[in-house]
Each structure stands twice: as C-alpha cells, then as structure tokens.
Design a protein around this motif. Structure first.
Motif, short mmCIF file in Angstrom:
data_model
loop_
_atom_site.label_atom_id
_atom_site.label_comp_id
_atom_site.label_asym_id
_atom_site.label_seq_id
_atom_site.Cartn_x
_atom_site.Cartn_y
_atom_site.Cartn_z
N ALA A 126 2.25 3.91 24.63
CA ALA A 126 3.67 3.54 24.30
C ALA A 126 3.68 2.23 24.42
N LEU A 127 4.23 1.42 23.43
CA LEU A 127 4.18 0.10 23.53
C LEU A 127 5.94 -0.11 22.98
N ASP A 128 6.66 -0.24 24.13
CA ASP A 128 8.07 -0.14 23.94
C ASP A 128 8.47 -1.83 23.38
N ASN A 129 9.27 -1.72 22.56
CA ASN A 129 9.85 -2.90 21.84
C ASN A 129 8.94 -3.46 21.16
N PHE A 130 8.18 -2.84 20.40
CA PHE A 130 7.13 -3.28 19.63
C PHE A 130 7.54 -3.03 18.12
N SER A 131 6.87 -3.67 17.01
CA SER A 131 6.71 -3.23 15.76
C SER A 131 5.41 -2.98 15.17
N ALA A 132 5.21 -1.97 14.34
CA ALA A 132 3.91 -1.91 13.73
C ALA A 132 4.00 -2.16 12.18
N TYR A 133 3.07 -3.02 11.62
CA TYR A 133 2.80 -3.14 10.21
C TYR A 133 1.86 -2.44 9.87
N ALA A 134 2.06 -1.85 8.81
CA ALA A 134 0.82 -0.91 8.24
C ALA A 134 0.94 -1.32 6.62
N PHE A 135 -0.32 -1.79 6.08
CA PHE A 135 -0.55 -2.47 4.86
C PHE A 135 -1.45 -1.41 4.17
N ALA A 136 -1.37 -1.14 2.77
CA ALA A 136 -2.25 -0.46 1.91
C ALA A 136 -2.29 -0.97 0.63
N LYS A 137 -3.41 -0.86 -0.23
CA LYS A 137 -3.37 -1.24 -1.40
C LYS A 137 -3.56 -0.03 -2.30
N ILE A 138 -2.39 0.21 -3.19
CA ILE A 138 -2.35 1.54 -3.98
C ILE A 138 -2.74 1.10 -5.36
N VAL A 139 -4.00 2.01 -5.51
CA VAL A 139 -4.30 1.44 -6.85
C VAL A 139 -4.19 2.79 -7.85
N SER A 140 -3.48 2.57 -9.07
CA SER A 140 -3.25 3.59 -10.04
C SER A 140 -3.92 3.22 -11.47
#
Length: 239
Positions: A126-140
């Motif tokens: 657990a990482l208290d007082n953190f933010s996670a950024y998740a990036f994905a390239k969605i191809v349609s």
C-alpha cells in the motif's frame, strides 16, 4: 430452517444478478503503462489530490497531465525520476490490484518516503497518499461514437480520452467492479486513454471497460453479454 435457506438463496440470486449487471463488459487488463507519484509531503491523497497535477510536479513543469493525455507516452519515458513501465492487471478482482502492480514493477525512486509504504503481505504493497497514472493506446478500426465506458476505483479517479477529461469522481471509497458510467467517442485509429487513481490509504484498485470493439497492443476487446461476462467474473466472491 426453510425460510432461512430461502432467504440465503434469494440473497445469493440478488447479489449474482447485481454483480452480473455491474460487470456486463470485459475489464481492460492491459497492457497499461504505469507511473506512480506521491503527493507533497504532509498533504493528503485521495479525493483531495485529484486536481493536483503530480506529473507537472515531478517533471518540474516540463510535462502536465493534459500533455500526457493528448500526446501519449511510451515505455521508459521519464518524468523526473519516474519512468513509465508496462504491466497488465493480472488479478482484476483483487481489491488492491494497483498495489500488486506497484510490487511487481517497482516504484524505484528516492522520492518515495519509507513510512508511506506498508506491506499488505508477500505480493502487494500500500502506498498511502500516492497517485497511479495508467495509460493505454486504444486502437479502433472505425469510428464508434457514444459508446459506454465504465470505471471503478479505490480511491478517487479522473479519466482523459484523447486529451479531454471525460470523467472524474473525487471520492474516497472502496471498490469492487464498475461504479461510474459515462460515454466516450472512439475515433478510427489510435485513441489515448489516461486514468489517474488518487489513493488515500489501504487498498488501491482500478477497473475500466469500454463497451466497444478495439485493441490494446496484441489483445482484442469487444462488447460482451452478461452471460459471457460470467466466464471471468465469479459473483460468489461477493457473498
């Protein structure tokens, strides 16, 4: 005894039905590109940190959340002492699935203060007082306007699609499955999806799904029926 048995059976059926409806599309397990950033020392995370641009903070203003959301990132791109690393969400139903990711790929930065890191066993932190950024390239393969997107999070969440904020929920909450629903427009070709999950304390998780046909990397996603969703969702976990 009969009435109690009937009550339990009814409860199971109700939970099963609610869970099935709540998960009637496939969660995106990735691959995502991840970056973890603590809030400033002494400041709270979670809902109160949702509007703090931690990408700008840790890049000393060279990048912002909006720029990343518009331009995208590649694996090993750096933001200050942080780099984006690829990982899939292997246990989408785990209440600390982001914690599992953090343990697997490492948080590797001297900026992280030791007392913020609490072990949740052998496989998660657990990482208290953190933010996670998740990036994905969605191809349609084609334009898909007004498709449904659902997310769930522990704690607060903000979603950018092709550089625009399409959803945010400044709330400190537990999560299991999808909780928020909104619409997005997929354009033909590549689409940038950036999600921020601002963690306050304890478990840390993300679920996201798009009711459309698209690919991420080598994995294809498509809309699923409620019956099909039961292949990967076990509502008995909720009982």
């Amino acid at each position: 005894l009969f009435m109690m048995t009937l009550f339990r059976l009814t409860t199971v059926i109700l939970v099963f039905g609610l869970a099935s409806a709540n998960w009637a599309q496939e969660p995106i397990n990735g691959p995502w590109l991840w970056m973890f950033a603590p809030v400033a020392e002494g400041q709270p995370g979670g809902a109160q940190a949702l509007d703090t641009d931690q990408i700008a903070t840790h890049s000393q203003g060279k990048l912002t959340e909006t720029l990343v959301a518009k331009q995208g990132v590649a694996e090993r791109d750096s933001i200050g002492l942080q780099v984006w690393k690829s990982a899939v969400i292997e246990k989408i139903q785990h209440s600390d699935n982001i914690g599992l990711i953090a343990s697997k790929i490492g948080i590797g930065s001297p900026q992280f203060v030791p007392h913020r890191i609490r072990s949740l066993g052998t496989d998660a932190m657990a990482l208290d007082n953190f933010s996670a950024y998740a990036f994905a390239k969605i191809v349609s393969d084609f334009d898909q306007p007004n498709v449904t997107m659902r997310v769930g999070s522990d704690d607060a969440i903000k979603v950018w699609f092709n550089g625009e904020v399409v959803h945010q929920n400044a709330v400190d909450r537990a999560s299991y499955g999808f909780q928020d629903t909104f619409e997005i427009d997929l354009k033909a070709g590549a689409n940038n999806l950036l999600i921020k999950v601002a963690e306050f304390t304890r478990e840390w998780s993300l679920s996201a799904g798009i009711q459309a046909k698209f690919t991420i990397g080598n994995k294809s996603y498509q809309p699923v029926s409620e019956d099909e969703s039961l292949k990967w969702f076990d509502p008995a976990v909720l009982v």
